[in-house]
Enzyme design. Structure first.
Site: not given
Ligand code: ROI
Length: 169
Positions: A93, A103, A106, A108
């Site tokens: 990334r 992307r 991720d 999170d």
């Protein structure tokens, strides 16, 4: 007499949202789950199905693969964030000005126990989680009885949100 106090940190259940729409997204999310299972002082306790979701944000990008993983961890929230950012970086990334763009990966932090955290690096609960079907549906799959720190019910939020064509794979 001197006593030695062994420090033990509390175990916290944390929920992590995974998302990818580049470079074989299913593989990215599966690899991320595997990497998360290797985070020190932590154990995976649940992994949702994979979900295929329409992009939130600009529509000129591919659909996403999303999932939610639950861990029990003795890491602090910021230590966990460091570990997750290492996993994102290892997936290739690049952090650029693409807040709403495609992307590779991720990871999170959605929830960290029942804590509310607001600092420069981290906002928990995740600011968008109550309005994102690709977070609420996988979260409700693995934690149907969970309540957010604001006392909202994950199952109720999930049942009321527009599913936006999301597909459980
Ligand atoms: N859209 C979907 N469907 N899934 C995501 O994980 C996701 N992540 C993002 C943005 C660009 C907001 N859109 C997304 O960061």
């Amino acid at each position: 007499m001197q006593t030695t106090q062994l420090q033990t940190s509390p175990t916290v259940t944390a929920y992590i949202g995974l998302g990818s729409n580049l470079s074989d997204p299913k593989r990215q999310v599966s690899n991320a789950a595997k990497a998360i299972s290797a985070i020190p002082s932590s154990n995976v306790v649940a992994l949702s199905s994979l979900y295929l979701s329409k992009p939130m944000g600009p529509q000129d990008q591919d659909d996403y693969i999303n999932a939610v993983i639950a861990i029990e961890t003795k890491l602090s929230a910021l230590q966990l964030l460091d570990a997750l950012q290492t996993i994102e970086n290892n997936a290739g990334r690049v952090r650029k000005d693409n807040r709403w763009g495609a992307r590779i990966l991720d990871c999170d932090i959605l929830l960290y126990g029942d804590e509310t955290i607001n600092n420069e690096r981290l906002t928990v609960p995740h600011y968008g989680m109550k309005v994102r079907e690709f977070v609420l549906l996988p979260l409700a799959e693995i934690a149907p009885t969970l309540y957010l720190p604001d006392n909202s019910s994950v199952s109720k939020l999930a049942s009321e949100i527009n599913s936006n064509g999301i597909l459980r794979l």
